[in-house]
Scaffold this motif. Structure first.
Motif, PDB file in Angstrom:
ATOM      1  N   TRP A  34     -24.292  -5.964  42.783  1.00 27.93           N
ATOM      2  CA  TRP A  34     -23.817  -4.835  41.977  1.00 27.93           C
ATOM      3  C   TRP A  34     -22.317  -4.975  41.728  1.00 27.93           C
ATOM      4  O   TRP A  34     -21.579  -5.577  42.519  1.00 27.93           O
ATOM      5  N   ASP A  35     -21.862  -4.375  40.615  1.00 26.12           N
ATOM      6  CA  ASP A  35     -20.494  -4.590  40.150  1.00 26.12           C
ATOM      7  C   ASP A  35     -19.628  -3.338  40.295  1.00 26.12           C
ATOM      8  O   ASP A  35     -20.135  -2.203  40.359  1.00 26.12           O
ATOM      9  N   ILE A  36     -18.321  -3.558  40.283  1.00 23.61           N
ATOM     10  CA  ILE A  36     -17.372  -2.452  40.227  1.00 23.61           C
ATOM     11  C   ILE A  36     -17.642  -1.672  38.943  1.00 23.61           C
ATOM     12  O   ILE A  36     -17.743  -2.247  37.855  1.00 23.61           O
ATOM     13  N   GLY A  37     -17.780  -0.386  39.072  1.00 20.04           N
ATOM     14  CA  GLY A  37     -18.083   0.463  37.915  1.00 20.04           C
ATOM     15  C   GLY A  37     -19.507   0.957  37.886  1.00 20.04           C
ATOM     16  O   GLY A  37     -19.805   1.956  37.228  1.00 20.04           O
ATOM     17  N   ASP A  38     -20.425   0.266  38.582  1.00 19.05           N
ATOM     18  CA  ASP A  38     -21.811   0.736  38.660  1.00 19.05           C
ATOM     19  C   ASP A  38     -21.865   2.098  39.357  1.00 19.05           C
ATOM     20  O   ASP A  38     -21.075   2.384  40.266  1.00 19.05           O
ATOM     21  N   ILE A  39     -22.795   2.931  38.924  1.00 15.83           N
ATOM     22  CA  ILE A  39     -22.985   4.248  39.536  1.00 15.83           C
ATOM     23  C   ILE A  39     -24.231   4.194  40.410  1.00 15.83           C
ATOM     24  O   ILE A  39     -25.304   3.780  39.950  1.00 15.83           O
ATOM     25  N   VAL A  40     -24.078   4.593  41.664  1.00 18.52           N
ATOM     26  CA  VAL A  40     -25.164   4.459  42.629  1.00 18.52           C
ATOM     27  C   VAL A  40     -25.423   5.788  43.329  1.00 18.52           C
ATOM     28  O   VAL A  40     -24.574   6.668  43.386  1.00 18.52           O
ATOM     29  N   GLY A  41     -26.614   5.908  43.874  1.00 21.28           N
ATOM     30  CA  GLY A  41     -26.972   7.012  44.749  1.00 21.28           C
ATOM     31  C   GLY A  41     -27.298   6.461  46.129  1.00 21.28           C
ATOM     32  O   GLY A  41     -27.944   5.412  46.238  1.00 21.28           O
TER      33      GLY A  41
END
Length: 498
Positions: free
Chosen positions: A109-116
């Motif tokens: 996963w990358d910087i800027g991805d939105i996660v829960g």
């Protein structure tokens, strides 16, 4: 952006799109099924002061969501810093906590991805509050990378064109707009406590009025008529005084087709209020008290720092007349010639102020004041007794018809507020409108129109009153220590890129 940087950005975007396409083949993306039960700021407030040992006894399952702002992959464990609307918190993910497939995917996963993420709260060996994750899901794939060496956006044009990007990376920018919201909320609460009624008036006017300014023009197709975006709500609000609403205010968007500077934006927010059975001195007191309480309530101080200058709000604001201010900063002008038309005309030319021959002494005074005095007003200072010539809606002073019962508040040389005792004599108002029309025929594009319906309203009788306008954007600049009005407007207009 140079070609090399653009090429690298396009490469990174392409790689992220490949990751997204791979995800789409295996599962549903951009899901909206994750629900959080906490935000980062709440977690820090609730658990931040607790010891590592006491947190080990906590068994609450925390669900949180946010944008990945930093990550560290360390073999069998990973750390992610995620940011939500309230702040940020660290996620700790260990290979033992989730399946190997999920762990390997998360590493990509990358910087800027939105996660829960879901898990239990704990503190690391370095005493950092974190979430020990046992469940994590990608909610949104960020396809565009943030610029390199990210410490906030230094390019002012990018800050304006892509305010969303500025808000993502700059805690200071987010703070400015949170303070702005608090300022507006405080003003509403303050005025409501004084029995002012908040109203809404039209934004499209058949006749522009309420201020001396050049308007924007639009067209109403259904009515087949030209309309003007309001330059001020003043004449509508004063109609409400006639109608018996004795304390009224509006926090409004106004539009003036003028230049752009660090203090001027053609679309801006303004407070206007009107109070029956009061005069300009009453509203000077209200303005001082409201600003003082506002700053104390929001910042907890009486002295604020603005661009390296200390602004002391604890003392009564200074009061000086416009003519006295001109004399103070123009030693070649005296009380004997401060109203002399030919002398003032020469003084303007000596200060490289372009003036036409048809201007009166009052207008020339204001031109001199703006060029030679305003920059020296560190303030807060009330400047009073503006000339009648430049105050077509203000009440003439009883003893001196050359001036009106009007004030402007300056802080650090910036006009923050404008108020005056209201002109409620319909014949005098009609006469002044006609003088404005004469100025318009001579080429003054900012002169007022003749508003026949407003004069008619005054003929029914408007109680003696005073009115006040405060530029919200400039007030926010002062309170947040922002150097430019564009720093306190979320989406100011900017020229299109060529």
């Amino acid at each position: 952006m140079n070609e090399e940087v653009k090429k690298e950005e396009n490469k990174l975007i392409s790689e992220r799109k490949k990751k997204l396409n791979s995800l789409k083949k295996r599962e549903k993306v951009y899901t909206n099924s994750f629900r959080r039960n906490a935000v980062s700021d709440h977690l820090h407030q609730t658990y931040g002061n607790k010891s590592k040992e006491s947190l080990e006894k906590e068994d609450s399952i925390i669900s949180i969501a946010g944008r990945i702002m930093a990550k560290r992959i360390m073999g069998k464990s990973s750390f992610f810093n995620i940011q939500d609307g309230s702040g940020s918190i660290q996620l700790f993910l260990k290979k033992d906590f989730v399946t190997e497939d999920i762990y390997n995917e998360v590493k990509g996963w990358d910087i800027g991805d939105i996660v829960g993420a879901e898990g239990k709260i704990f503190k690391t060996n370095t005493d950092e509050l974190s979430l020990k994750v046992n469940k994590i899901v990608l909610l949104v794939k960020s396809l565009r990378p943030f610029p390199e060496k990210w410490h906030g956006i230094e390019d002012q044009e990018i800050k304006i064109r892509q305010r969303y990007l500025d808000l993502i990376v700059s805690k200071e920018t987010r703070s400015v707009f949170k303070v702005r919201s608090k300022i507006i909320s405080f003003i509403r609460s303050y005025l409501s406590s004084l029995d002012f009624l908040e109203v809404e008036t039209p934004m499209m006017h058949p006749i522009p009025g309420g201020a001396i300014a050049r308007p924007f023009i639009t067209h109403h197709n259904a009515l087949d008529m030209d309309l003007y975006l309001r330059i001020a709500p003043e004449l509508y609000l004063k109609r409400l005084l006639v109608g018996g609403i004795e304390r009224v205010f509006e926090i409004n968007r106004s539009f003036r087709n003028e230049g752009i500077s660090t203090q001027h934006n053609p679309e801006f927010t303004m407070l206007e209020l009107y109070q029956a059975y009061s005069d300009y001195r009453d509203l000077m007191h209200l303005t001082q008290d409201m600003i003082r309480q506002l700053v104390k309530n929001i910042l907890g101080v009486n002295i604020i720092d603005y661009q390296g200058k200390a602004i002391d709000l604890s003392k009564d604001f200074e009061i000086i007349s416009l003519e006295s201010a001109i004399l103070k900063y123009n030693h070649d002008i005296s009380i004997d010639n401060v109203r002399d038309l030919s002398f003032l005309s020469k003084a303007c030319k000596d200060n490289n102020i372009n003036v036409s021959d048809d201007l009166g002494a009052g207008k020339l005074q204001v031109e001199l004041f703006e060029k030679t005095v305003e920059k020296n007003l560190s303030g807060p200072v009330f400047v009073t007794n503006y000339p009648t010539e430049v105050s077509p809606l203000a009440r003439m002073n009883d003893e001196d018809p050359f001036i009106t019962d009007r004030f402007e508040l300056f802080i650090d040389g910036k006009e923050i507020a404008n108020g005056f005792s209201e002109l409620n004599d319909p014949e005098d108002q009609a006469y002044r409108f006609k003088k404005q029309l004469l100025s318009k025929t001579k080429g003054d594009e900012e002169a007022m129109f003749y508003d026949e319906d407003y004069v008619k309203a005054l003929e029914y009788g408007m109680p003696p009153a005073a009115g006040l306008g405060i530029g919200i954007d400039r007030l926010v600049m002062i309170v947040t220590n922002s150097p430019s009005i564009r720093d306190v407007i979320l989406f100011p207009h900017i020229k299109n890129k060529k």
